[in-house]
Enzyme design. Structure first.
Site, PDB file in Angstrom:
ATOM      1  N   CYS A 130      -5.631   6.658  -2.249  1.00  0.00           N
ATOM      2  CA  CYS A 130      -4.908   5.412  -2.492  1.00  0.00           C
ATOM      3  C   CYS A 130      -3.577   5.807  -3.127  1.00  0.00           C
ATOM      4  O   CYS A 130      -3.569   6.378  -4.230  1.00  0.00           O
ATOM      5  CB  CYS A 130      -5.704   4.489  -3.405  1.00  0.00           C
ATOM      6  SG  CYS A 130      -4.822   2.999  -3.923  1.00  0.00           S
ATOM      7  N   CYS A 151       0.861  -1.182   0.000  1.00  0.00           N
ATOM      8  CA  CYS A 151       0.000   0.000   0.000  1.00  0.00           C
ATOM      9  C   CYS A 151       0.892   1.225   0.000  1.00  0.00           C
ATOM     10  O   CYS A 151       1.756   1.371   0.869  1.00  0.00           O
ATOM     11  CB  CYS A 151      -0.906  -0.026   1.227  1.00  0.00           C
ATOM     12  SG  CYS A 151      -1.882   1.465   1.471  1.00  0.00           S
TER      13      CYS A 151
END
Length: 292
Positions: A231, A88
């Site tokens: 994101c 991530c």
């Protein structure tokens, strides 16, 4: 038996995580525990859970240590639904903040921190008040998927991009179209990737390039987490997609506006291919203890 988990809440442009230290790999939370932690009404709340574990303490860390013996710490990441994710982009920056502020590592200006992930070693540096992470070599995917989303009245073509995890980027015509999307519903990909994908919807700014920097807006539906305020790998994928569509002469630097803030994306040449890096803020919000 009840276990008390000492945790820290962190966020990067609104992409939020529950972090905890498990140096010796003794507290591998199952999906039920992860979902309980990330529940925004009955738990701490977050888009995912990050376990700080020494690479030597788990099988997935062996490849990281083989690549870089200094990758002492592994970012073991779970999506909010409990599923395992490769890595991530916002999370690895928050992870670097967590490691440094908890005294687990030292990272001076100009130094590089090697972090183990399931997508390979990611290298992080301080970048002003935040952190910059090299996401490694990116690549275009195969095929031409189409994407359907609620309030998007026809299927749209998407571009498959990997930055260590899978993405499909969709260009929209206007800010109104972007703002009107209902991402409480999962976008439908055709063909559907076996492992799923994060889906980014992007609108180029007008003008696209200002002072040599590209500007775009983005919203994202993350597999396993739903719509998130940001994101990091998705911002990188969105910038790469627009750069790909723009063709020769497109800039190397991009600002990506997401609901939770702004992220910087930079593309550079490497010996192994074209790298993409991500920069932005990373903050620790609070710490606490929770009985599981």
């Amino acid at each position: 038996m009840t276990t008390t988990l000492q945790f820290t809440k962190g966020q990067g442009t609104g992409n939020d995580f529950v972090l905890f230290t498990d140096a010796d790999g003794e507290t591998d939370l199952d999906g039920v525990a992860v979902r309980a932690l990330t529940d925004r009404r009955f738990g701490v709340g977050g888009d995912g859970v990050i376990r700080a574990v020494r690479s030597a303490a788990l099988p997935a860390g062996a490849a990281a240590l083989a690549d870089d013996a200094t990758a002492e710490w592994f970012m073991d990441y779970r999506n909010a639904d409990g599923s395992v994710a490769e890595m991530c982009g916002n999370g690895v920056r928050v992870f670097a903040r967590y490691l440094t502020e908890r005294g687990l590592v030292e990272l001076a200006e100009g130094e590089t921190l090697a972090v183990g992930t399931r997508a390979g070693v990611r290298r992080v540096q301080r970048d002003g008040s935040g952190f910059r992470v090299d996401l490694g070599v990116w690549s275009l995917g195969d095929g031409e998927p189409t994407v359907r989303a609620r309030e998007l009245h026809a299927a749209r073509p998407g571009l498959s991009i990997s930055v260590g995890n899978p993405h499909v980027v969709v260009a929209l015509a206007s800010d109104d179209e972007l703002d009107g999307l209902d991402l409480t519903w999962v976008p439908v990909l055709d063909p559907a990737p076996e492992a799923g994908a994060n889906v980014e919807f992007v609108v180029p700014s007008d003008p696209l390039v200002v002072d040599g920097v590209g500007h775009i807006r983005m919203r994202v539906h993350e597999r396993g987490s739903g719509e998130t305020l940001s994101c990091g790998t998705g911002a990188a994928a969105a910038a790469l997609a627009v750069r790909h569509w723009a063709g020769p002469g497109a800039p190397l630097d991009w600002w990506v506006a997401v609901p939770g803030g702004v992220l910087g994306v930079h593309v550079s040449a490497g010996d192994d291919g074209e790298h993409v890096s991500l920069s932005g803020p990373a903050e620790l919000v609070y710490s606490g203890a929770l009985a599981l």
